[in-house]
Design an enzyme around this catalytic site. Sequence first.
Site, PDB file in Angstrom:
ATOM      1  N   LYS A  93       7.169  -2.636  -7.241  1.00 33.29           N
ATOM      2  CA  LYS A  93       5.969  -3.432  -6.988  1.00 33.29           C
ATOM      3  C   LYS A  93       6.225  -4.913  -7.255  1.00 33.29           C
ATOM      4  CE  LYS A  93       2.733   0.319  -8.106  1.00 33.29           C
ATOM      5  NZ  LYS A  93       1.682   0.799  -9.026  1.00 33.29           N
TER       6      LYS A  93
ATOM      7  N   VAL B 146       1.149  -2.441  -4.197  1.00 35.39           N
ATOM      8  CA  VAL B 146       1.373  -3.210  -5.435  1.00 35.39           C
ATOM      9  C   VAL B 146       0.379  -2.840  -6.523  1.00 35.39           C
ATOM     10  CG1 VAL B 146       1.345  -5.528  -6.458  1.00 35.39           C
ATOM     11  CG2 VAL B 146       2.497  -5.132  -4.280  1.00 35.39           C
TER      12      VAL B 146
END
Length: 833
Positions: free
Chosen positions: A689, A616
């Site tokens: 993400k 992420v």
Amino acid sequence: MSSTSFRVMKFGGSSVGSPRRLRQVLELIGLHAKAGPLAVVVSAMGDTTDWLLEAADLAARGELEGALTVVARVAHLAKTNAAALHPARSTTLAARVDQLLAPLQQLLQGISLTRECSPASRDKALAFGELVSATLLAELLEAAGTPAAFRDARQLLVTDATFGNARVDVARTREQLQRQSALWGSAVPVIPGFVAATADGRTTTLGRNGSDYTAALVAQGLGATEVTVWTDVLGLHTADPDLVSDAYPVPHLTHGEGLELASVGVRMLHPRTMIPLIESGISLRIRNTMHPDHPGTLIDAIGSRDGQRPTCIATREDLALLGIEVRKLSDQFQLGERVLSALRGARVTVWMTAQSANGQSIAVVVPRPDAERARAALEEELGQELARREVEPLGVRQPVTLLTLVAEAMGQGVNVAGRFFSALGAVGVGVRASAQGASSRSISCVVDAADTAIAVRTTHAAFNLAHQQVSLFLLGKGTVGGQLLAQLRAQESLLRERHGIALRVVGLADSQHTLFEPAGLSLEGLEERLARVVRGGPGTRALIPLLDELRRLPVPILVDCTAAGDVAPLYTEAFRRGVHVVAANKLPLALPWEEREALVAEARRHHVAYHYETTVASSLPVIDTLANLVRTGDTVRLITASLSGSVGFICNELMAGVPLSVAVRTARDRGFTESDPREDLGGADVARKALILARELGLPLSLADVALEPFVPVSARSEETTEAFLRGLRALDGEYAEKVAHCQQAGTVLRYLARIDPSRLGTGAPVIRVGLHAAEVGHPAADLRGSESFVSFTTTRHSDFPLTVRGAGAGGAVTASGVLADILRVSQTLRGR
């Protein structure tokens, strides 16, 4: 003899099996004989005992010529050793060997005629190995200047007539030793081990570890203070060195620990050896013949006073586990007593028993070759109950291994059993049965034979090593993978010394090549070595079969630093084998919701870690922070994030007046973007993400649910080559300069943000939005610098002041450090830190 207490030294077959070792034995005896009264017990040379067994078996089959050929082999070894140490007397010593073995040849002739080798005849044949060895050693000592004399153990040790495993009459043996030793004078008595005799003079042998037992009995009879067993290892190790490369000698043990280890089958100890030593308070020292300066292992009544003293892991292999369970229990049934009595009657050795608290079931561990005999004995004993179906059909699991943890300090601490079983469970080893003795000095469990190596290595590391071994199989050596290898090289010593972690790369693979070495690959020049592997050559192996090898290693972790889209099946196979996965690869987490959930559930089902923090925001602890918010009962209302450090860097360059085309090229040159910047500028990476974050909240969304505005229009990303694309960006320089000017006029900052609003789920409005945003002063994104990323969580508890995580969000080195942090997280969790 001198009033000074005797010391007894015993030399094993390997110690006298070659001229080099035999010469060392002569020097050791000569040196120690000068320090006071010394008695020596010696085994047969090298493999002589096995050869004598072979000769007896051949003779029993009527193959006398073959049996005599084996005797010639025994004679040759003895003569060769003697001649090498005393060439001047080689002819005399050779004649002595022939004289000693002549009765053996006559014995084998008799056996071949009758085609029968009774236990008594077998013992008589086996005794010649020790008799020859002790006789030659005494004569070689005399020739070397150390007064010595052969003393026949058959005139010292008195046993019953249980040939092959005779029981010693300890009282009469002590009397014999004391009476005979008074006549010995100052010469060193050299006594054959393993050999004894009945009261009427028939030769017997003492069974496994018989020579050590002889040494203990001689020490007890002579009132010795210490027995030293000279062998080919540096002492009693913390585990079998063949299974655990990090096993090391234990300096000091108590008699109780020695007895526990002997009871579970440690090769160098036997309960019979320990008992005379314990009764008489005699110390036992195990030392290496070829390394006489090494102190070895001392076993005495006191043991080590070191609170951090090591723990021994003992294994007994080639066993079978029998399970008996009663359907209808009564006080009169006495299951345990009946089972053990039946096995005793069938002469089956029981290595461990484990009975349920109410006595309804019992598990017994027996030698695997005896499993069917044990089953038959139990079925006969419980025949009526089986017929009435009061007892479940007997279950047999084989082969299995008995794994035992031994340490005097075990009963003085807490959670020893917890650490033991937790360590096994963490690597997917199933415990089939377990038991702990009343002494709390040991704890044993039964595991499948296939799990022996991993079970021993894992428990040994958990209890004995200052460092936790971790085995890494790295996929990808590009930007992130290459940086991870560089960091491993740089941090290897620090991690071991300061954090107790020993990271070992055992495998490395890219799209075309694979290297795998269970003992570990040298990190120096590893990438170049991988490149030299030819596809289809001996270094190239399928990845899934390699997982079977990886799972056998300490703390196995598959580390994915690729962007491959087909790795989910590999992850699944890893989880099923108890292999942890640490990944910087976002694609498996962006699969359709059901597939992603199945993947995560597979890891959970097999109790292994699946860490993907870097998917992420590079090394920022975003996923962990979100998980803690959810676990503690907080409600996430909004997530706002700048999830692309590369695009964030480009935005900052634009705000500083740098043209778009120049900013993008600079970002690529610094390693902030993918090799093809279109992967970053299209926004799909940020969308993935954001989707990963949303799914961490349990939102069943897909990429199609993301409202995505590309950072660069699609038309500008359609060029065929990366270089052409970068040149084409010049046409957009003016447009993006205008966007920047508009933001500057409004007092805002151009940013590319993701916004996740869980409250929109089911409303028809997009839960996830990704696109350009003009951030006002005070917004968390407004003052981002360079390639910084941030994630802001607005929650019930953090409503007025959102919880923000901020830091570097791009670059191979940063992402690699996040991957390394996930690796360390796995190992530290298993280590209980």
